[in-house]
Structures are given as structure tokens and as C-alpha cells.
Write an enzyme that holds these catalytic residues in place. Structure first.
Site, short mmCIF file in Angstrom:
data_model
loop_
_atom_site.label_atom_id
_atom_site.label_comp_id
_atom_site.label_asym_id
_atom_site.label_seq_id
_atom_site.Cartn_x
_atom_site.Cartn_y
_atom_site.Cartn_z
N ASN A 126 0.83 -1.21 0.00
CA ASN A 126 0.00 0.00 0.00
C ASN A 126 0.86 1.27 0.00
O ASN A 126 0.35 2.37 0.17
CB ASN A 126 -0.96 0.01 1.21
CG ASN A 126 -0.23 0.03 2.55
OD1 ASN A 126 1.00 0.04 2.59
ND2 ASN A 126 -0.98 0.04 3.64
N HIS A 128 3.33 1.95 2.17
CA HIS A 128 3.85 2.38 3.47
C HIS A 128 5.37 2.19 3.54
O HIS A 128 5.95 1.37 2.84
CB HIS A 128 3.12 1.70 4.65
CG HIS A 128 3.45 0.26 4.90
ND1 HIS A 128 2.63 -0.57 5.63
CD2 HIS A 128 4.51 -0.52 4.55
CE1 HIS A 128 3.16 -1.76 5.71
NE2 HIS A 128 4.31 -1.76 5.06
P1 PGA Z 1 8.21 -7.25 3.39
O1 PGA Z 1 7.54 -5.96 4.04
O2 PGA Z 1 9.69 -6.99 3.37
O3 PGA Z 1 7.87 -8.39 4.31
O4 PGA Z 1 7.64 -7.38 2.02
C1 PGA Z 1 7.90 -4.70 3.62
C2 PGA Z 1 7.07 -3.66 4.31
O5 PGA Z 1 5.88 -3.91 4.58
O6 PGA Z 1 7.58 -2.57 4.58
#
Ligand code: PGA
Length: 225
Positions: A126, A128
Site C-alpha cells: 500500500n 507504506h
Molecule cells: P516485506 O515488508 O519486506 O515483508 O515485504 C515490507 C514492508 O511492509 O515494509
């Protein structure tokens, strides 16, 4: 700003090399301040670092975030993740988390040691960064936030069920992150491509918190399929 594409292994190796050099160049008087991330993206960087001859004794780390309500020995707490992934096999000067005790002082703690030299960042589907969810203002600091349904769903893969995922977290703010001297933003997987391109080439908007990184003077962006 441009997106550098490479394999996950090569990107992880390159960033581990940057960290290796900065850590080994640091001294007691001039420590290396390293901002760390959890999740699946940085995993290989930590594996690389464990296989290198890195002297972390003058490195101070600050993790981006931590869940509210999980004990530090809970297997999904970010403290536990970092212990297992890196800290227990290396000797650091100190390791800091925005936990329930420290988060109110976290920004001052970072400022007091001279600011973060290198910050590792992932990106959520999303948009973030850390747990700064869509709608987060540019001047946000370390605080407690509510996680969005999207983030709870994305992170449920690490838990037995969606109900077990904490609904809140403590996170560095956008302003906290933007003060880092160098930022490495890493997106791993095809499911991150669209949001990464929007964040880097689209409008700068609180609706995509990672888009604020366009205003950072020294942010490098890495993408692997
Ligand atoms: P992920 O998460 O490395 O597990 O894909 C990244 C994030 O949500 O900032």
C-alpha cells in the site's frame, strides 16, 4: 531518482557491502548509525553480513518499528526477528527499538548520536514505509499507529491467523526516516512493482508515504522481481 534493477541476491550483496564498509570504518568516537528494517525484504542482507568479516563494535542500530502488545520473546516480535537474523551472532555497540518504553524518546535518541547514516527500507504493497500507512503526514515522528486492514492481511502470513496480527505498532515517522543521511529503498517481488513505480515516479502524496522519498537528497532505489 531512478530504480536500479538486479537480482535479489546481487542487491542484498551490494547493500551488505555498503554496510560492511561503513561499520569497519567507524570508531568509538565516530560510530556508525544504522537504521534497520524487518520483514522478508532485508533477510538476505543480514545473511550476507553474517558471512562477512564485519566489525560492528562501533555500530549503533535503530530499528524502524515494533508491534504493540507482543513480548520481545514472541517469535513475531521484531526484536526476536533481529536477534535471530543478526544480533545474536555479531557484537554491536547497541541495538535500539521503538518499544513501549523508548518510542517517546526515539527521535531524540537518534538525534543525540548524530542521526542515521544508512537506513534500510522496504515498501508495503500500500506504499507504506516502516508502519507509516497511507495518510501519514510528512512531519510525523516516532509514535503509535493503527495498522490498516491491508497491512494486517499482508503480515498475517507470519502468524497462525489474521486475528493474531497486532492491530497497532510503534514506528519511526516520515520525518524521522527523511532525516537519515542515506536511504536504501528495496522492493522485492513483482507484487511490489506497481506501487514502487507510483512512489518514485508519481505525485508526492501522503496517500503513498514512500513518495516522500522523492524529496530525499540521497535515496537509492532497488528493485528485484
Ligand atoms: P516485506 O515488508 O519486506 O515483508 O515485504 C515490507 C514492508 O511492509 O515494509
Amino acid at each position: 531518482m531512478r530504480i536500479r534493477k538486479n537480482t535479489y541476491e546481487k542487491i542484498s550483496h551490494q547493500i551488505a557491502n555498503y554496510i560492511h564498509k561503513a561499520a569497519n570504518d567507524s570508531t568509538y568516537e565516530n560510530p556508525f548509525i544504522l537504521g534497520l528494517a524487518t520483514g522478508s525484504t532485508p533477510h538476505q542482507i543480514y545473511e550476507e553480513l553474517k558471512s562477512m568479516d564485519v566489525d560492528f563494535t562501533n555500530t549503533i542500530t535503530f530499528n524502524l518499528d515494533e508491534y504493540v502488545g507482543l513480548d520481545e520473546d514472541h517469535p513475531q516480535s521484531y526484536k526476536y526477528f533481529m536477534e535471530k537474523s543478526l544480533f545474536k551472532s555479531q557484537d554491536f555497540h547497541s541495538n535500539n527499538f521503538p518499544d513501549s518504553k523508548l518510542y517517546p524518546y526515539y527521535d531524540s535518541m537518534i538525534d543525540n548520536v548524530g542521526g542515521i547514516d544508512i537506513q534500510i527500507l522496504g515498501i508495503g504493497t500500500n506504499g507504506h514505509i516502516a508502519f507509516n500507512e497511507p495518510g501519514t503526514p510528512r512531519d510525523s515522528k516516532t509514535r503509535i499507529v493503527d495498522l490498516t486492514e491491508n497491512t494486517i492481511k499482508d503480515n498475517s502470513r507470519f502468524f497462525e491467523s489474521m486475528d493474531e496480527v497486532p492491530k497497532q505498532a510503534m514506528t519511526m515517522g516520515i520525518q524521522t526516516i527523511m532525516k537519515s543521511k542515506t536511504i536504501y529503498l528495496i522492493a522485492h517481488g513483482k507484487h511490489k512493482k506497481e506501487i514502487l513505480e507510483k512512489a518514485i515516479y508519481g505525485d508526492i502524496t501522503p496517500e503513498i508515504p514512500a513518495s516522500f522519498l522523492q524529496e530525499h537528497p540521497n535515496c537509492e532505489v532497488f528493485y528485484s522481481e
